[in-house]
Design an enzyme around this catalytic site. Sequence first.
Site, PDB file in Angstrom:
ATOM      1  N   ARG A 118      33.148  54.166  34.789  1.00 32.54           N
ATOM      2  CA  ARG A 118      33.221  52.993  35.665  1.00 32.54           C
ATOM      3  C   ARG A 118      31.872  52.282  35.640  1.00 32.54           C
ATOM      4  O   ARG A 118      30.851  52.883  35.959  1.00 32.54           O
ATOM      5  CB  ARG A 118      33.564  53.418  37.099  1.00 32.54           C
ATOM      6  CG  ARG A 118      33.531  52.272  38.078  1.00 32.54           C
ATOM      7  CD  ARG A 118      34.017  52.649  39.481  1.00 32.54           C
ATOM      8  NE  ARG A 118      33.939  51.468  40.323  1.00 32.54           N
ATOM      9  CZ  ARG A 118      33.102  51.326  41.349  1.00 32.54           C
ATOM     10  NH1 ARG A 118      32.310  52.313  41.734  1.00 32.54           N
ATOM     11  NH2 ARG A 118      33.067  50.192  42.020  1.00 32.54           N
ATOM     12  N   ASN A 142      35.222  54.727  47.776  1.00 32.53           N
ATOM     13  CA  ASN A 142      33.891  55.320  47.653  1.00 32.53           C
ATOM     14  C   ASN A 142      33.621  56.109  48.919  1.00 32.53           C
ATOM     15  O   ASN A 142      33.752  55.576  50.033  1.00 32.53           O
ATOM     16  CB  ASN A 142      32.818  54.240  47.509  1.00 32.53           C
ATOM     17  CG  ASN A 142      32.938  53.478  46.195  1.00 32.53           C
ATOM     18  OD1 ASN A 142      33.738  53.831  45.334  1.00 32.53           O
ATOM     19  ND2 ASN A 142      32.144  52.433  46.053  1.00 32.53           N
ATOM     20  N   TYR A 183      30.834  58.844  50.748  1.00 34.54           N
ATOM     21  CA  TYR A 183      29.563  59.581  50.739  1.00 34.54           C
ATOM     22  C   TYR A 183      29.374  60.457  51.968  1.00 34.54           C
ATOM     23  O   TYR A 183      28.832  61.546  51.881  1.00 34.54           O
ATOM     24  CB  TYR A 183      28.380  58.600  50.645  1.00 34.54           C
ATOM     25  CG  TYR A 183      28.287  57.958  49.297  1.00 34.54           C
ATOM     26  CD1 TYR A 183      27.635  58.604  48.248  1.00 34.54           C
ATOM     27  CD2 TYR A 183      28.878  56.720  49.044  1.00 34.54           C
ATOM     28  CE1 TYR A 183      27.569  58.031  46.988  1.00 34.54           C
ATOM     29  CE2 TYR A 183      28.823  56.149  47.778  1.00 34.54           C
ATOM     30  CZ  TYR A 183      28.167  56.804  46.767  1.00 34.54           C
ATOM     31  OH  TYR A 183      28.113  56.249  45.518  1.00 34.54           O
ATOM     32  N   GLU A 208      33.557  56.471  43.784  1.00 37.38           N
ATOM     33  CA  GLU A 208      32.159  56.927  43.894  1.00 37.38           C
ATOM     34  C   GLU A 208      32.117  58.090  44.858  1.00 37.38           C
ATOM     35  O   GLU A 208      32.766  58.063  45.911  1.00 37.38           O
ATOM     36  CB  GLU A 208      31.226  55.834  44.443  1.00 37.38           C
ATOM     37  CG  GLU A 208      30.966  54.696  43.504  1.00 37.38           C
ATOM     38  CD  GLU A 208      30.021  53.636  44.097  1.00 37.38           C
ATOM     39  OE1 GLU A 208      29.204  53.975  44.986  1.00 37.38           O
ATOM     40  OE2 GLU A 208      30.131  52.486  43.663  1.00 37.38           O
ATOM     41  N   HIS A 240      29.942  43.848  41.420  1.00 35.16           N
ATOM     42  CA  HIS A 240      29.218  44.901  42.136  1.00 35.16           C
ATOM     43  C   HIS A 240      27.901  44.286  42.627  1.00 35.16           C
ATOM     44  O   HIS A 240      26.833  44.678  42.202  1.00 35.16           O
ATOM     45  CB  HIS A 240      29.003  46.113  41.225  1.00 35.16           C
ATOM     46  CG  HIS A 240      28.678  47.402  41.935  1.00 35.16           C
ATOM     47  ND1 HIS A 240      29.367  48.577  41.722  1.00 35.16           N
ATOM     48  CD2 HIS A 240      27.732  47.695  42.852  1.00 35.16           C
ATOM     49  CE1 HIS A 240      28.845  49.541  42.473  1.00 35.16           C
ATOM     50  NE2 HIS A 240      27.842  49.038  43.165  1.00 35.16           N
ATOM     51  N   GLU A 279      33.037  47.435  47.329  1.00 35.79           N
ATOM     52  CA  GLU A 279      32.553  47.585  48.700  1.00 35.79           C
ATOM     53  C   GLU A 279      32.262  46.264  49.423  1.00 35.79           C
ATOM     54  O   GLU A 279      31.107  45.941  49.724  1.00 35.79           O
ATOM     55  CB  GLU A 279      31.289  48.454  48.732  1.00 35.79           C
ATOM     56  CG  GLU A 279      31.495  49.851  48.194  1.00 35.79           C
ATOM     57  CD  GLU A 279      30.284  50.757  48.409  1.00 35.79           C
ATOM     58  OE1 GLU A 279      29.223  50.260  48.807  1.00 35.79           O
ATOM     59  OE2 GLU A 279      30.414  51.959  48.185  1.00 35.79           O
TER      60      GLU A 279
HETATM   61  C1  FCB Z   1      27.303  52.578  47.135  1.00 34.76           C
HETATM   62  C2  FCB Z   1      27.142  51.547  46.038  1.00 34.76           C
HETATM   63  C3  FCB Z   1      26.424  52.058  44.816  1.00 34.76           C
HETATM   64  C4  FCB Z   1      25.299  52.978  45.174  1.00 34.76           C
HETATM   65  C5  FCB Z   1      25.767  54.048  46.126  1.00 34.76           C
HETATM   66  C6  FCB Z   1      24.712  55.079  46.484  1.00 34.76           C
HETATM   67  O1  FCB Z   1      27.391  51.928  48.368  1.00 34.76           O
HETATM   68  O2  FCB Z   1      28.391  51.074  45.641  1.00 34.76           O
HETATM   69  O3  FCB Z   1      26.001  50.958  44.068  1.00 34.76           O
HETATM   70  O4  FCB Z   1      24.238  52.258  45.681  1.00 34.76           O
HETATM   71  O5  FCB Z   1      26.249  53.461  47.297  1.00 34.76           O
END
Ligand code: FCB
Length: 464
Positions: A75, A300, A302, A360, A119, A164
């Site tokens: 990607r 995405n 995290y 992500e 992006h 995002e």
């Molecule tokens: C996300 C973004 C990516 C990167 C990660 C850590 O929000 O999409 O570009 O910065 O965080």
Amino acid sequence: MSGFPAGFLWGAATSAYQVEGSPLADGAGPSNWHVFAHTPGRTHEGQTGDEACDHYRRWRGDVDLMRTLGLGAYRFSISWSRVLPAGTGQVNGPGLDFYDRLVDALLEAGIEPCPTLYHWDLPHALDGRSGWLNPDSAQWFADYAQAVWRRLGDRVGRWATLNEPWVIVDAGYLHGTHAPGRASTHDAPRAAHNLLRAHGTAVRAYRALPAAQRAQGTGTIGIVVNIEPKDAATGREADLAAARRADASMNRYYLDALRLGRYPQELAEIFGADWPGYAADDPAAEFALIGEPIDFLGVNYYTRSVNRHDPEAKPVCASPVPQPGAEYTDLGWEVHPDSLRRVLCWIRERYGEIPLYITENGAAFPDPEPVPGAGPGGRARLADPRRVAYFRSHLAAVREALAQGVDVRGYFAWSLLDNYEWACGYAKRFGLVAVDFATQERTVKDSGWFYRDVIAGGGEIPES
Ligand code: FCB
């Protein structure tokens, strides 16, 4: 049985401004990130994406690295201002040539190219025309997408429109910490609405393409959102309401609009007099456009956050509360794998069945220097046990969601390479592969070898 279905897509992700470098090469115009990063005081130590991972010139070696890891998919994002230096109008052939060669090299290596059209790097010239605040931006974006599809559409069958939208709006228009650096409760909801219209306009344009430009008629298109569960710090009504507002502003804002044809009611409270209701002549037509059916949703993930009511933290009035005993990454994000499972299950429950890709997932941790000769095949070794543990626990969470019946079709680690982490510059490292930014030397980290073994084993997570 690994718990991952046959055909599950295993990939890694990057984005144009974060890895490519050479931002003005071969006729490209400046992007708003180029201008923002070159504005004093905007980024960590004034760092820019001028060189980044030099992927623009080292892409061949990077495709070899992907092959070494056994990736099934890559990607990446396409830089709008390489394709259209002024954002609209004249197409810059040499800018497209770069992606054309990359796509062919990936296909030759058996790696599926999965591009994202936007992006975060808007052509600077379009910021001069009010950027995403201009309602015409929806058509600018669809015209740009069509220029890309005319060149790559025959070979690429999996497109994402935006990456995002929440970050674009929150960092770029509400708090000013990302390009274009605006901080305005008036601008933020208008930019959000135009981004969603741009997405819908591009999806419609994609459906209207001749079959030959849609990877022989089988091409798919979706969008990438970032989702973060918002828990409440206590059972007090004020904290519960704060968590609801945080969830509305980050998660439901975009998915409700895309899937349910409305915005969450909390947004009126958050934006107050600046909430446009939203500015449209024909709300039904606007939401039909935004809700244009997509083939998949990219998610995405995290972290999660635990929120308390905080009247100072305008306009959402919610602040994260640190959790005693929890592990935090180098960006201060709590490591909370079960929230990935929760996100996947919540999307199905609230928005119905749709193929999901985790586009992500990963973690920044400080890394040691590589040790020469200590890695596989006499390579240098870089031990990153905390990142390995992060991937291990999050992959197990995906497996759980699959076991609970969620239609997850693929997983992309963020990131293939250590790279330019936006306003944080080069200090925060997310790569499966380390980059020495002085020499551009690449070293596969232990997490990269771990991921290779996961892929080779069809999703079997190796014992530690
Ligand atoms: C996300 C973004 C990516 C990167 C990660 C850590 O929000 O999409 O570009 O910065 O965080």
